[in-house]
Design an enzyme around this catalytic site. Structure first.
Site, short mmCIF file in Angstrom:
data_model
loop_
_atom_site.label_atom_id
_atom_site.label_comp_id
_atom_site.label_asym_id
_atom_site.label_seq_id
_atom_site.Cartn_x
_atom_site.Cartn_y
_atom_site.Cartn_z
N CYS A 1 8.18 -0.25 -5.16
CA CYS A 1 9.31 0.58 -5.55
C CYS A 1 9.29 1.89 -4.76
O CYS A 1 8.22 2.40 -4.39
CB CYS A 1 9.25 0.88 -7.05
N CYS B 1 0.03 -4.04 -10.28
CA CYS B 1 1.13 -3.77 -11.20
C CYS B 1 1.10 -4.65 -12.44
O CYS B 1 1.92 -4.46 -13.34
CB CYS B 1 2.47 -3.95 -10.47
#
Length: 250
Positions: free
Chosen positions: A206, A234
């Site tokens: 991101c 993540c």
């Protein structure tokens, strides 16, 4: 070192490349025939473009999807059109649930992931882990572009492992590929790739959680750069046989 300058030093075929390529092709064909329906989880970065090219050129019965987190770089989103134009293939997109995003923002703030590992993993859960679960529903196997050389958390990565969290098989066909292997393949077969790689981004996530790296830094140094290397996952992937613990929002 930027990817563009790195490319200049990768024109020679890496030693053992053909053997690794042949093995990867065999793995993908095995997945397509023995584990259907199977899918590639694509981050739209270099490794996943290698796998995308291998799957689509060989017309394998393997779907391709990506997690559109709502916080991706424009260069990453542009890959969707590049793939459609180059291969005539439309990558399936899975997005976070709006109400879950709203609850996260209310609890932590829009950019609360900078404040603690807990808050960052909670964001990853909302934007990546939960959508991944929906993407894998009804599948027998999923494929990733992970490589052992990418980080300390992936040094023992297996080519095939059982994903108990989702109840299916998980394959990492590029586990023993080097970064040179990846870029040699992309160059040799003129595969489209994410423009951020030419700006010093070897690993792309991101936008708020990814930065360019400096010469000599680890290739994942730009991911969650404010955290320790041991926490830099993540929650999509298993570490030491277990999913990284994530506190759900709500």
């Amino acid at each position: 070192m930027s990817t563009q300058s790195a490319q200049d030093s990768r024109r020679l075929e890496p030693i053992g490349f053909q053997e690794r390529l042949t093995a990867t092709q065999a793995i993908l064909r095995h997945i397509a025939t023995q584990f259907s329906p199977a899918v590639l989880a694509s981050s739209l970065a270099a490794e996943d473009m290698v796998l995308t090219d291998l799957i689509l050129k060989d017309a394998l019965s393997i779907g391709i999807f990506s997690l559109e987190t709502g916080r991706l770089h424009q260069e990453t989103l542009a890959m969707l059109d590049k793939i459609k134009q180059h291969y005539g293939y439309e990558v399936a997109l899975f997005r976070p649930q709006n109400d879950a995003v709203d609850r996260y923002v209310e609890q932590y703030g829009l950019n609360g992931f900078y404040d603690s590992v807990e808050a960052r993993k909670a964001c990853c859960h909302v934007r990546k882990v939960e959508p991944l679960g929906r993407a894998l529903q009804g599948k027998q196997a999923w494929i990733t572009g992970q490589r052992r050389a990418q980080s300390t958390t992936r040094s023992e990565l297996a080519v095939q492992e059982h994903d108990a969290a989702h109840g299916l098989e998980k394959f990492n066909p590029l586990a023993d590929w080097s970064e040179d292997d990846v870029w040699y393949y992309l160059q040799q077969f003129q595969v489209p790739y994410n423009g951020l790689h030419d700006k010093g981004y070897p690993s792309i996530g991101c936008e708020p959680c990814t930065r360019a790296i400096q010469p000599g830094e680890d290739i994942r140094a730009g991911r969650w750069w404010w955290e320790n290397p041991e926490s830099k996952e993540c929650g999509l992937h298993l570490v030491d046989g277990k999913l990284i613990r994530i506190k759900q929002v709500g």
